[in-house]
Design a protein around this motif. Sequence first.
Motif, PDB file in Angstrom:
ATOM      1  N   MET A  59      -3.701  15.443 -22.218  1.00 58.94           N
ATOM      2  CA  MET A  59      -3.762  13.989 -22.012  1.00 58.94           C
ATOM      3  C   MET A  59      -3.742  12.646 -23.010  1.00 58.94           C
ATOM      4  N   THR A  60      -2.892  11.920 -23.372  1.00 59.19           N
ATOM      5  CA  THR A  60      -2.944  11.022 -24.281  1.00 59.19           C
ATOM      6  C   THR A  60      -4.151   9.597 -23.978  1.00 59.19           C
ATOM      7  N   THR A  61      -4.196   9.593 -25.263  1.00 61.94           N
ATOM      8  CA  THR A  61      -5.658   8.224 -24.776  1.00 61.94           C
ATOM      9  C   THR A  61      -4.692   7.095 -25.423  1.00 61.94           C
ATOM     10  N   MET A  62      -4.921   6.045 -25.376  1.00 60.94           N
ATOM     11  CA  MET A  62      -4.509   4.635 -26.211  1.00 60.94           C
ATOM     12  C   MET A  62      -5.308   3.736 -26.637  1.00 60.94           C
ATOM     13  N   LYS A  63      -5.308   3.453 -27.728  1.00 59.02           N
ATOM     14  CA  LYS A  63      -5.950   2.663 -28.408  1.00 59.02           C
ATOM     15  C   LYS A  63      -6.300   1.317 -28.454  1.00 59.02           C
ATOM     16  N   LEU A  64      -7.015   0.506 -26.965  1.00 60.40           N
ATOM     17  CA  LEU A  64      -6.429  -0.401 -27.559  1.00 60.40           C
ATOM     18  C   LEU A  64      -7.417  -1.329 -28.543  1.00 60.40           C
ATOM     19  N   ASP A  65      -7.096  -2.039 -28.992  1.00 61.81           N
ATOM     20  CA  ASP A  65      -7.267  -2.635 -30.217  1.00 61.81           C
ATOM     21  C   ASP A  65      -7.773  -4.601 -29.434  1.00 61.81           C
ATOM     22  N   VAL A  66      -9.203  -4.725 -29.259  1.00 62.01           N
ATOM     23  CA  VAL A  66      -9.889  -6.599 -28.223  1.00 62.01           C
ATOM     24  C   VAL A  66      -9.727  -7.221 -29.539  1.00 62.01           C
ATOM     25  N   GLU A 102     -11.381  -5.536 -20.085  1.00 62.22           N
ATOM     26  CA  GLU A 102     -12.344  -5.008 -18.544  1.00 62.22           C
ATOM     27  C   GLU A 102     -11.707  -3.425 -18.840  1.00 62.22           C
ATOM     28  N   ALA A 103     -10.849  -3.461 -19.550  1.00 61.50           N
ATOM     29  CA  ALA A 103      -9.519  -2.379 -19.407  1.00 61.50           C
ATOM     30  C   ALA A 103     -10.143  -1.689 -20.708  1.00 61.50           C
ATOM     31  N   LEU A 104     -10.841  -1.579 -21.673  1.00 59.94           N
ATOM     32  CA  LEU A 104     -11.710  -1.020 -22.266  1.00 59.94           C
ATOM     33  C   LEU A 104     -13.299  -0.760 -22.335  1.00 59.94           C
ATOM     34  N   LEU A 105     -13.776  -0.754 -21.357  1.00 58.75           N
ATOM     35  CA  LEU A 105     -14.743  -0.337 -19.959  1.00 58.75           C
ATOM     36  C   LEU A 105     -14.239   0.834 -19.917  1.00 58.75           C
ATOM     37  N   ILE A 106     -13.292   0.257 -19.376  1.00 58.33           N
ATOM     38  CA  ILE A 106     -12.273   1.463 -17.993  1.00 58.33           C
ATOM     39  C   ILE A 106     -12.632   2.941 -19.276  1.00 58.33           C
ATOM     40  N   GLN A 107     -11.431   2.307 -20.311  1.00 62.25           N
ATOM     41  CA  GLN A 107     -10.777   3.481 -20.452  1.00 62.25           C
ATOM     42  C   GLN A 107     -11.757   4.379 -21.124  1.00 62.25           C
ATOM     43  N   HIS A 108     -12.891   3.754 -21.572  1.00 59.60           N
ATOM     44  CA  HIS A 108     -14.084   4.440 -22.085  1.00 59.60           C
ATOM     45  C   HIS A 108     -14.984   4.982 -20.696  1.00 59.60           C
ATOM     46  N   GLY A 109     -14.522   5.273 -20.224  1.00 59.78           N
ATOM     47  CA  GLY A 109     -15.480   5.619 -18.317  1.00 59.78           C
ATOM     48  C   GLY A 109     -16.844   4.464 -18.341  1.00 59.78           C
ATOM     49  N   LEU A 110     -16.485   3.328 -19.098  1.00 54.63           N
ATOM     50  CA  LEU A 110     -17.935   2.213 -18.105  1.00 54.63           C
ATOM     51  C   LEU A 110     -17.752   1.631 -17.036  1.00 54.63           C
ATOM     52  N   ALA A 111     -16.790   2.030 -16.847  1.00 55.84           N
ATOM     53  CA  ALA A 111     -16.535   0.971 -15.521  1.00 55.84           C
ATOM     54  C   ALA A 111     -17.533   0.417 -14.798  1.00 55.84           C
ATOM     55  N   ASN A 112     -18.498   1.716 -14.477  1.00 49.46           N
ATOM     56  CA  ASN A 112     -20.203   1.261 -13.969  1.00 49.46           C
ATOM     57  C   ASN A 112     -20.918  -0.117 -13.831  1.00 49.46           C
ATOM     58  N   ALA A 113     -20.649   0.104 -15.955  1.00 47.48           N
ATOM     59  CA  ALA A 113     -21.439  -0.779 -16.612  1.00 47.48           C
ATOM     60  C   ALA A 113     -20.978  -2.217 -16.215  1.00 47.48           C
ATOM     61  N   LEU A 114     -20.268  -2.505 -15.469  1.00 50.79           N
ATOM     62  CA  LEU A 114     -19.206  -3.691 -15.419  1.00 50.79           C
ATOM     63  C   LEU A 114     -19.758  -3.766 -13.714  1.00 50.79           C
ATOM     64  N   GLU A 161     -25.753   0.555 -22.424  1.00 52.02           N
ATOM     65  CA  GLU A 161     -26.063   0.868 -23.968  1.00 52.02           C
ATOM     66  C   GLU A 161     -24.596   1.722 -24.373  1.00 52.02           C
ATOM     67  N   LYS A 162     -24.094   2.528 -23.186  1.00 51.57           N
ATOM     68  CA  LYS A 162     -22.708   2.386 -24.143  1.00 51.57           C
ATOM     69  C   LYS A 162     -21.640   1.469 -23.447  1.00 51.57           C
ATOM     70  N   ALA A 163     -22.130   1.297 -23.034  1.00 49.57           N
ATOM     71  CA  ALA A 163     -20.338  -0.096 -22.287  1.00 49.57           C
ATOM     72  C   ALA A 163     -20.889  -1.342 -24.570  1.00 49.57           C
ATOM     73  N   HIS A 164     -22.311  -1.204 -24.041  1.00 51.15           N
ATOM     74  CA  HIS A 164     -22.336  -2.516 -25.352  1.00 51.15           C
ATOM     75  C   HIS A 164     -22.063  -1.828 -26.346  1.00 51.15           C
ATOM     76  N   SER A 165     -22.505  -0.063 -26.727  1.00 50.72           N
ATOM     77  CA  SER A 165     -21.223  -0.445 -28.252  1.00 50.72           C
ATOM     78  C   SER A 165     -19.897   0.103 -27.936  1.00 50.72           C
TER      79      SER A 165
END
Length: 66
Positions: free
Chosen positions: A1-8, A25-37, A59-63
């Motif tokens: 699986m390829t991971t994508m680097k997203l620079d915001v 939003e894409a960054l949080l989803i990429q990190h598996g933190l969509a529930n934080a939204l 806390e994970k979303a914040h970091s």
Amino acid sequence: MTTMKLDVEKFTRNNDFGLWKIKMEALLIQHGLANALKLADQQASSSTMDEAKKNEILEKAHSAII
């Protein structure tokens, strides 16, 4: 699986808020933190998820944002 680097870049009021929001939003989803939204919404915070789990997700979303 390829991971994508997203620079915001930081939102400075000079850049487009709509585009910044979509990237964040894409960054949080990429990190598996969509529930934080959902947890950020007041109505979703009254869900059956326990407080410890909510805090962990937020806390994970914040970091990921910082």
